[in-house]
Design a protein around this motif. Structure first.
Motif, short mmCIF file in Angstrom:
data_model
loop_
_atom_site.label_atom_id
_atom_site.label_comp_id
_atom_site.label_asym_id
_atom_site.label_seq_id
_atom_site.Cartn_x
_atom_site.Cartn_y
_atom_site.Cartn_z
N PHE A 1 1.84 9.74 -5.38
CA PHE A 1 2.49 11.04 -5.29
C PHE A 1 3.29 11.37 -6.54
O PHE A 1 3.34 12.53 -6.97
N ALA A 2 3.86 10.38 -7.19
CA ALA A 2 4.56 10.64 -8.44
C ALA A 2 3.57 11.05 -9.54
O ALA A 2 3.85 11.95 -10.34
N ILE B 1 -0.42 14.73 0.46
CA ILE B 1 -1.13 13.69 1.22
C ILE B 1 -0.56 12.31 0.88
O ILE B 1 -0.27 11.51 1.78
N SER B 2 -0.39 12.02 -0.41
CA SER B 2 0.16 10.72 -0.83
C SER B 2 1.57 10.52 -0.31
O SER B 2 1.93 9.42 0.12
N LEU B 3 2.38 11.58 -0.34
CA LEU B 3 3.75 11.50 0.16
C LEU B 3 3.78 11.17 1.65
O LEU B 3 4.50 10.26 2.07
N VAL C 1 0.84 -1.20 0.00
CA VAL C 1 0.00 0.00 0.00
C VAL C 1 0.88 1.26 0.00
O VAL C 1 0.59 2.23 -0.71
N ALA C 2 1.97 1.23 0.76
CA ALA C 2 2.91 2.36 0.76
C ALA C 2 3.47 2.59 -0.64
O ALA C 2 3.58 3.74 -1.10
N SER D 1 2.48 7.56 2.22
CA SER D 1 3.46 6.59 1.75
C SER D 1 4.63 6.45 2.73
O SER D 1 5.04 5.34 3.08
N MET D 2 5.16 7.58 3.18
CA MET D 2 6.28 7.55 4.12
C MET D 2 5.89 6.94 5.46
O MET D 2 6.65 6.17 6.05
N ALA D 3 4.69 7.28 5.94
CA ALA D 3 4.23 6.73 7.22
C ALA D 3 4.06 5.22 7.14
O ALA D 3 4.46 4.49 8.06
#
Length: 109
Positions: free
Chosen positions: A16-17, A40-42, A8-9, A45-47
């Motif tokens: 985000f890309a 938001i996506s970034l 999912v990440a 994704s990082m979390a």
């Protein structure tokens, strides 16, 4: 469960890309909406990547995350942004997919 979180990440990395690509193509309010989607996506994704690395080896998790992002972004580029398609491009994306699957198969988790 960590592998699902990692996948999912990676999908949010594609998000985000892709939003970044739309930010580049748009202007005004629409650009700000795509930029908000990028942020938001970034963050998501990082979390999720951080959560996955609590139980998966960092090297494996990062390689899989970037691989999913790379493959997904190329596919979005081809399908949405009309990026060129060639034999070699598909060949090397296929080898990347096989490498991601290989890392999953040899992982201890």
């Amino acid at each position: 469960m960590s592998w699902i979180i990692l996948i999912v990440a990676g999908l949010f990395e594609v998000g985000f890309a892709s939003c970044l690509g739309k930010v580049r193509e748009t202007s005004g309010n629409e650009m700000y909406l795509w930029f908000t989607g990028f942020i938001i996506s970034l963050v998501v994704s990082m979390a999720l990547l951080l959560k996955a690395t609590q139980t998966l080896p960092i090297g494996t998790a990062y390689a899989v995350w970037t691989g999913i992002g790379a493959v997904g972004t190329v596919l979005v580029g081809i399908l949405v942004f009309k990026d060129p398609v060639s034999f070699w491009r598909i060949f090397f994306i296929s080898t990347l997919i096989l490498s991601i699957a290989g890392l999953k198969m040899v992982s201890q988790h």
